[in-house]
Design a protein around this motif. Structure first.
Motif, PDB file in Angstrom:
ATOM      1  N   ARG A  46     -21.162 -17.458 -16.450  1.00 10.76           N
ATOM      2  CA  ARG A  46     -21.203 -16.517 -15.467  1.00 10.76           C
ATOM      3  C   ARG A  46     -20.021 -16.726 -14.590  1.00 10.76           C
ATOM      4  N   LEU A  47     -19.024 -16.011 -14.904  1.00  9.22           N
ATOM      5  CA  LEU A  47     -17.589 -16.230 -14.290  1.00  9.22           C
ATOM      6  C   LEU A  47     -17.471 -15.134 -12.735  1.00  9.22           C
ATOM      7  N   SER A  48     -17.101 -15.897 -11.810  1.00 13.17           N
ATOM      8  CA  SER A  48     -17.038 -14.968 -10.369  1.00 13.17           C
ATOM      9  C   SER A  48     -15.415 -15.105 -10.004  1.00 13.17           C
ATOM     10  N   CYS A  49     -15.027 -13.879  -9.441  1.00  8.39           N
ATOM     11  CA  CYS A  49     -13.822 -13.774  -8.783  1.00  8.39           C
ATOM     12  C   CYS A  49     -14.007 -13.201  -7.349  1.00  8.39           C
ATOM     13  N   VAL A  50     -13.524 -14.142  -6.409  1.00  8.54           N
ATOM     14  CA  VAL A  50     -13.529 -13.694  -4.957  1.00  8.54           C
ATOM     15  C   VAL A  50     -12.228 -13.242  -4.449  1.00  8.54           C
ATOM     16  N   ALA A  51     -11.998 -12.142  -3.531  1.00 10.34           N
ATOM     17  CA  ALA A  51     -10.785 -11.728  -3.396  1.00 10.34           C
ATOM     18  C   ALA A  51     -10.576 -11.543  -2.010  1.00 10.34           C
ATOM     19  N   SER A  52      -9.449 -11.789  -1.453  1.00  6.83           N
ATOM     20  CA  SER A  52      -9.128 -11.708  -0.085  1.00  6.83           C
ATOM     21  C   SER A  52      -8.584 -10.145   0.299  1.00  6.83           C
ATOM     22  N   GLY A  53      -8.343  -9.980   1.410  1.00  6.60           N
ATOM     23  CA  GLY A  53      -7.779  -8.610   1.751  1.00  6.60           C
ATOM     24  C   GLY A  53      -8.716  -7.701   1.909  1.00  6.60           C
ATOM     25  N   THR A  54      -8.318  -6.401   2.247  1.00  3.37           N
ATOM     26  CA  THR A  54      -9.175  -5.338   2.455  1.00  3.37           C
ATOM     27  C   THR A  54      -9.404  -4.169   1.710  1.00  3.37           C
ATOM     28  N   PHE A  55      -8.823  -4.180   0.373  1.00  3.27           N
ATOM     29  CA  PHE A  55      -8.557  -3.066  -0.274  1.00  3.27           C
ATOM     30  C   PHE A  55      -9.527  -3.228  -1.426  1.00  3.27           C
ATOM     31  N   PHE A  56     -10.255  -4.270  -1.472  1.00  2.00           N
ATOM     32  CA  PHE A  56     -11.135  -4.449  -3.004  1.00  2.00           C
ATOM     33  C   PHE A  56     -11.689  -3.126  -3.548  1.00  2.00           C
ATOM     34  N   ARG A  57     -12.391  -2.579  -2.537  1.00  2.00           N
ATOM     35  CA  ARG A  57     -13.268  -1.385  -2.879  1.00  2.00           C
ATOM     36  C   ARG A  57     -12.631  -0.276  -3.729  1.00  2.00           C
ATOM     37  N   ILE A  58     -11.197  -0.202  -3.422  1.00  2.00           N
ATOM     38  CA  ILE A  58     -10.436   0.772  -4.008  1.00  2.00           C
ATOM     39  C   ILE A  58      -9.628   0.507  -5.278  1.00  2.00           C
ATOM     40  N   TYR A  59      -9.695  -0.983  -5.747  1.00  2.00           N
ATOM     41  CA  TYR A  59      -9.051  -1.515  -6.840  1.00  2.00           C
ATOM     42  C   TYR A  59      -9.775  -1.267  -7.940  1.00  2.00           C
ATOM     43  N   ASN A  60      -9.058  -0.976  -9.171  1.00  2.15           N
ATOM     44  CA  ASN A  60      -9.596  -1.088 -10.551  1.00  2.15           C
ATOM     45  C   ASN A  60      -9.626  -2.887 -10.640  1.00  2.15           C
ATOM     46  N   MET A  61     -10.793  -3.337 -11.144  1.00  2.69           N
ATOM     47  CA  MET A  61     -10.909  -4.831 -11.235  1.00  2.69           C
ATOM     48  C   MET A  61     -11.175  -5.080 -12.606  1.00  2.69           C
ATOM     49  N   GLY A  62     -10.434  -6.121 -13.194  1.00  3.50           N
ATOM     50  CA  GLY A  62     -10.689  -6.435 -14.595  1.00  3.50           C
ATOM     51  C   GLY A  62     -10.665  -7.851 -14.885  1.00  3.50           C
ATOM     52  N   TRP A  63     -11.194  -8.431 -15.876  1.00  5.89           N
ATOM     53  CA  TRP A  63     -11.089  -9.733 -16.594  1.00  5.89           C
ATOM     54  C   TRP A  63     -10.296  -9.647 -17.733  1.00  5.89           C
ATOM     55  N   HIS A  64      -9.369 -10.667 -17.978  1.00  2.00           N
ATOM     56  CA  HIS A  64      -8.467 -10.567 -18.915  1.00  2.00           C
ATOM     57  C   HIS A  64      -8.370 -12.243 -19.639  1.00  2.00           C
ATOM     58  N   ARG A  65      -8.130 -12.183 -20.813  1.00  2.00           N
ATOM     59  CA  ARG A  65      -8.130 -13.625 -21.396  1.00  2.00           C
ATOM     60  C   ARG A  65      -6.850 -13.905 -22.014  1.00  2.00           C
ATOM     61  N   GLN A  66      -6.703 -15.152 -22.309  1.00  2.00           N
ATOM     62  CA  GLN A  66      -5.389 -15.560 -23.000  1.00  2.00           C
ATOM     63  C   GLN A  66      -5.733 -16.904 -23.650  1.00  2.00           C
ATOM     64  N   VAL A  67      -5.066 -16.776 -24.996  1.00  2.00           N
ATOM     65  CA  VAL A  67      -5.307 -18.024 -25.733  1.00  2.00           C
ATOM     66  C   VAL A  67      -3.909 -18.725 -26.101  1.00  2.00           C
ATOM     67  N   PRO A  68      -3.469 -19.747 -25.772  1.00  2.00           N
ATOM     68  CA  PRO A  68      -2.298 -20.432 -25.886  1.00  2.00           C
ATOM     69  C   PRO A  68      -1.461 -19.602 -27.288  1.00  2.00           C
ATOM     70  N   GLY A  69      -0.214 -18.995 -27.212  1.00  2.00           N
ATOM     71  CA  GLY A  69       0.375 -18.529 -28.143  1.00  2.00           C
ATOM     72  C   GLY A  69       0.060 -16.982 -28.477  1.00  2.00           C
ATOM     73  N   GLN A  70      -1.025 -16.340 -27.800  1.00  2.00           N
ATOM     74  CA  GLN A  70      -1.176 -15.028 -27.843  1.00  2.00           C
ATOM     75  C   GLN A  70      -1.051 -14.345 -26.513  1.00  2.00           C
ATOM     76  N   GLU A  71      -0.987 -13.336 -26.525  1.00  2.00           N
ATOM     77  CA  GLU A  71      -0.964 -11.959 -25.633  1.00  2.00           C
ATOM     78  C   GLU A  71      -2.294 -12.230 -24.824  1.00  2.00           C
ATOM     79  N   ARG A  72      -2.121 -12.070 -23.289  1.00  2.00           N
ATOM     80  CA  ARG A  72      -3.190 -11.634 -22.637  1.00  2.00           C
ATOM     81  C   ARG A  72      -3.872 -10.528 -23.125  1.00  2.00           C
ATOM     82  N   GLU A  73      -5.232 -10.334 -23.150  1.00  2.00           N
ATOM     83  CA  GLU A  73      -6.064  -9.231 -23.513  1.00  2.00           C
ATOM     84  C   GLU A  73      -7.072  -8.888 -22.490  1.00  2.00           C
TER      85      GLU A  73
END
Length: 121
Positions: A19-46
């Motif tokens: 289970r991965l978690s991401c805690v955000a600072s600031g006051t605009f979290f609720r209006i943001y699109n939020m995503g998880w991306h991943r990257q392997v060395p030598g490849q583009e982030r997906e």
């Protein structure tokens, strides 16, 4: 300015869960699109998964049925529940906030530092 701090990565055996978690600072979290991306060395982030302010979700085909993305606006936390993990899920996982979500593609304005997920026996 938004800061994103990921946690929850590690080493897990094939078929296991994390289970991965991401805690955000600031006051605009609720209006943001939020995503998880991943990257392997030598490849583009997906894109792995994204959740909109209205809680619509989109997943990469490779993780559908295995990963669940969710957000808690009161705690300003984004979560990725990963199950039935495979060696090919091994990557650095990044939390991304804001930016654009067009045509199924998420281009975050803000990025976290990343957390390593390794799936290996």
């Amino acid at each position: 300015q938004v800061q994103l701090v990921e946690s929850g990565g590690g080493l897990v055996q094939p078929g296991g869960s994390l289970r991965l978690s991401c805690v955000a600072s600031g006051t605009f979290f609720r209006i943001y699109n939020m995503g998880w991306h991943r990257q392997v060395p030598g490849q583009e982030r997906e894109l792995v998964a994204v959740v909109t302010p209205g809680n619509a979700t989109k997943y990469a085909d490779s993780v559908k049925g295995r990963f669940i993305i969710s957000r808690d606006n009161t705690k300003q936390t984004l979560t990725l529940q990963m199950s039935s993990l495979k060696p090919e899920d091994t990557a650095v996982y990044y939390c991304g906030a804001g930016g654009t979500f067009i045509g199924g593609s998420h281009s975050p304005r803000y990025w976290g530092q990343g957390t390593q997920v390794t799936v290996s026996s």
